[in-house]
Write an enzyme that holds these catalytic residues in place. Structure first.
Site, short mmCIF file in Angstrom:
data_model
loop_
_atom_site.label_atom_id
_atom_site.label_comp_id
_atom_site.label_asym_id
_atom_site.label_seq_id
_atom_site.Cartn_x
_atom_site.Cartn_y
_atom_site.Cartn_z
N ARG A 162 0.84 -1.22 0.00
CA ARG A 162 0.00 0.00 0.00
C ARG A 162 0.87 1.27 0.00
O ARG A 162 0.58 2.24 0.70
CB ARG A 162 -0.92 0.05 1.23
CG ARG A 162 -1.97 -1.02 1.29
CD ARG A 162 -2.98 -0.86 0.15
NE ARG A 162 -4.15 -1.68 0.38
CZ ARG A 162 -4.21 -2.98 0.09
NH1 ARG A 162 -3.18 -3.58 -0.46
NH2 ARG A 162 -5.32 -3.64 0.35
N SER A 234 -10.32 -0.34 3.51
CA SER A 234 -9.51 -0.53 4.73
C SER A 234 -9.08 0.82 5.27
O SER A 234 -8.42 1.58 4.58
CB SER A 234 -8.24 -1.32 4.43
OG SER A 234 -8.53 -2.51 3.77
N GLU A 330 -4.45 3.69 6.66
CA GLU A 330 -4.23 3.50 5.22
C GLU A 330 -4.79 4.69 4.44
O GLU A 330 -4.24 5.07 3.40
CB GLU A 330 -4.90 2.21 4.74
CG GLU A 330 -4.31 1.75 3.43
CD GLU A 330 -5.27 1.00 2.54
OE1 GLU A 330 -5.57 1.53 1.46
OE2 GLU A 330 -5.73 -0.08 2.94
N1 EPU Z 1 -10.56 -10.87 10.11
C1 EPU Z 1 -11.19 -10.93 11.32
N2 EPU Z 1 -12.12 -9.97 11.62
C2 EPU Z 1 -12.43 -8.97 10.76
C3 EPU Z 1 -11.77 -8.91 9.52
C4 EPU Z 1 -10.83 -9.88 9.21
O1 EPU Z 1 -10.93 -11.81 12.12
O2 EPU Z 1 -13.30 -8.16 11.09
C5 EPU Z 1 -9.59 -11.94 9.74
C6 EPU Z 1 -10.21 -12.88 8.71
O3 EPU Z 1 -10.93 -13.90 9.29
C7 EPU Z 1 -8.99 -13.41 8.00
C8 EPU Z 1 -8.03 -12.24 8.05
O4 EPU Z 1 -8.48 -11.39 9.08
O5 EPU Z 1 -8.42 -14.47 8.70
C9 EPU Z 1 -7.91 -11.51 6.73
O6 EPU Z 1 -9.16 -10.94 6.37
P1 EPU Z 1 -9.52 -10.53 4.86
O7 EPU Z 1 -9.26 -11.67 3.93
O8 EPU Z 1 -10.89 -9.95 4.86
O9 EPU Z 1 -8.44 -9.46 4.47
P2 EPU Z 1 -7.76 -8.26 5.25
O10 EPU Z 1 -6.34 -8.61 5.52
O11 EPU Z 1 -8.58 -7.86 6.41
C10 EPU Z 1 -6.78 -7.14 3.10
C11 EPU Z 1 -6.81 -5.81 2.42
C12 EPU Z 1 -8.15 -5.59 1.71
C13 EPU Z 1 -8.31 -6.71 0.68
C14 EPU Z 1 -8.26 -8.06 1.40
C15 EPU Z 1 -8.26 -9.20 0.44
C16 EPU Z 1 -5.35 -4.38 3.73
C17 EPU Z 1 -5.25 -3.22 4.67
N3 EPU Z 1 -6.59 -4.74 3.38
O12 EPU Z 1 -7.78 -7.13 4.12
O13 EPU Z 1 -8.07 -4.36 1.02
O14 EPU Z 1 -9.54 -6.58 -0.02
O15 EPU Z 1 -7.00 -8.16 2.15
O16 EPU Z 1 -7.05 -9.27 -0.23
O17 EPU Z 1 -4.32 -4.90 3.31
C18 EPU Z 1 -8.62 -2.06 0.94
O18 EPU Z 1 -7.42 -1.84 0.84
O19 EPU Z 1 -9.47 -1.12 0.97
C19 EPU Z 1 -9.09 -3.43 1.12
C20 EPU Z 1 -10.35 -3.71 1.34
#
Ligand code: EPU
Length: 334
Positions: A162, A234, A330
């Site tokens: 990012r 995010s 972010e």
């Molecule tokens: N999780 C939780 N609780 C929550 C959210 C997530 O426990 O409320 C856990 C999930 O269960 C999972 C892990 O966190 O084990 C990862 O969750 P998720 O796959 O939803 O992805 P993320 O790491 O929370 C990142 C990006 C997103 C992107 C997704 C998918 C960042 C800051 N965010 O989110 O990007 O869509 O991966 O690749 O890196 C954005 O930048 O606006 C965005 C949405």
């Protein structure tokens, strides 16, 4: 090209924050952009793309220049690859759809990300195992002071998680006008290893289009549509901590999700940390932590930028106290 005084930005930021710019102009070509940048009446210039990665906490002084330059074209084609150019004001998802309609592979995992093409470069958008840097070819820019054009090669952009040179060393110096990406016509490099993708694909043949459908389905199920509920995706970056810190935490929390991030470092999902602080779905007035994805903050209607910021600071404080992990925003705060 018309400069409009006291212009409401409510419909131009995806958080739906009701604030205004001292003056506003929408530019539809590089020449118009240069003219806007050279306006002497306004010493401060504020560049606005899709408004999807920002939180406006006050009125914008000076001239707000909305980058509304459109156009997509095929630049180069070989047997296996193409180079496609999109102007900065194209909606990101529309651009992804265009590439898929033409059967080009590379952007499918980045479907449905809000925002425009130009700003996608600044923060190296990423989702489901793919980042913009993976397909980036070059981008063209106009220097804010002086209006000179400059081409950035991949190695000049210093992409990170990012992150890019446009958020750091060159912050506030350039307007991105064009992006070129290198995509595949055959032998697509498909990325389906990210957690939710395989189950969403089921028995379907794996193609760029079916991956895009899977990603769209996952995003719709977890992430709020800014047209319905104001948000900037995010709000926080996923923090990167020492692997030792992560191992200590995982003894206390055996279900801690984490990903290796280079040597001796581990990335932990901010959403998980926030949820463990009991803040998922937490609401203060019209500012809230999203019910389905805790790293997204939402505006239920009339929250001000300050109210969202104050909630974000509370989230940071809670995560720091409980896990000794400092979260980073972010989104850009203005
Ligand atoms: N999780 C939780 N609780 C929550 C959210 C997530 O426990 O409320 C856990 C999930 O269960 C999972 C892990 O966190 O084990 C990862 O969750 P998720 O796959 O939803 O992805 P993320 O790491 O929370 C990142 C990006 C997103 C992107 C997704 C998918 C960042 C800051 N965010 O989110 O990007 O869509 O991966 O690749 O890196 C954005 O930048 O606006 C965005 C949405």
């Amino acid at each position: 090209m018309k400069i409009i005084p006291h212009f409401s930005l409510k419909s131009l930021n995806t958080f739906g924050i009701d604030t205004h710019a001292e003056a506003f102009v929408s530019v539809e070509s590089i020449d118009e952009l240069k003219t806007a940048l050279s306006q002497k009446d306004y010493t401060q210039k504020f560049l606005l793309g899709g408004g999807s990665n920002m939180l406006l906490t006050q009125p914008i002084p000076g001239l707000c220049i909305h980058i509304n330059i459109k156009g997509i074209q095929l630049i180069e084609e070989t047997d296996g690859e193409v180079i496609v150019e999109a102007m900065a004001g194209e909606n990101w998802h529309d651009f992804v759809q265009w590439t898929l309609d033409n059967n080009f592979g590379g952007l499918e995992n980045l479907s449905l990300i809000p925002g425009n093409v130009g700003t996608a470069v600044i923060q190296n958008i990423g989702a489901y195992g793919v980042e913009l840097k993976d397909v980036f070819h070059t981008c063209e820019t106009v220097e804010i002071q002086g209006g000179n054009e400059r081409l950035f090669q991949r190695e000049d952009v210093h992409f990170g998680y990012r992150d890019s040179v446009f958020k750091r060393e060159e912050k506030g110096r350039f307007v991105i006008t064009k992006l070129r990406v290198r995509l595949t016509k055959t032998n697509h490099k498909l990325s389906i290893d990210y957690g939710d993708i395989k189950p969403a694909l089921g028995e379907k043949k794996i193609t760029p289009k079916t991956i895009a459908e899977a990603v769209i389905g996952i995003r719709k199920s977890k992430l709020p549509d800014p047209k319905v509920l104001g948000n900037s995706g995010s709000f926080f970056k996923n923090p990167v901590v020492s692997s030792l810190h992560a191992e200590t935490l995982s003894m206390q929390y055996p279900n801690l999700p984490s990903y290796r991030f280079g040597v001796c470092l581990t990335k932990i999902p901010a959403g998980w940390l926030i949820e463990k602080c009991g803040l998922k779905g937490h609401r203060e007035g019209d500012a809230g932590v999203h019910k389905k994805q805790a790293l997204v903050l939402v505006n239920y209607g009339n929250a001000t930028g300050e109210e969202i910021l104050s909630l974000a600071q509370k989230v940071k404080k809670n995560v720091l106290e409980k896990f000794k992990i400092p979260l980073e925003f972010e989104v850009n705060i203005y």
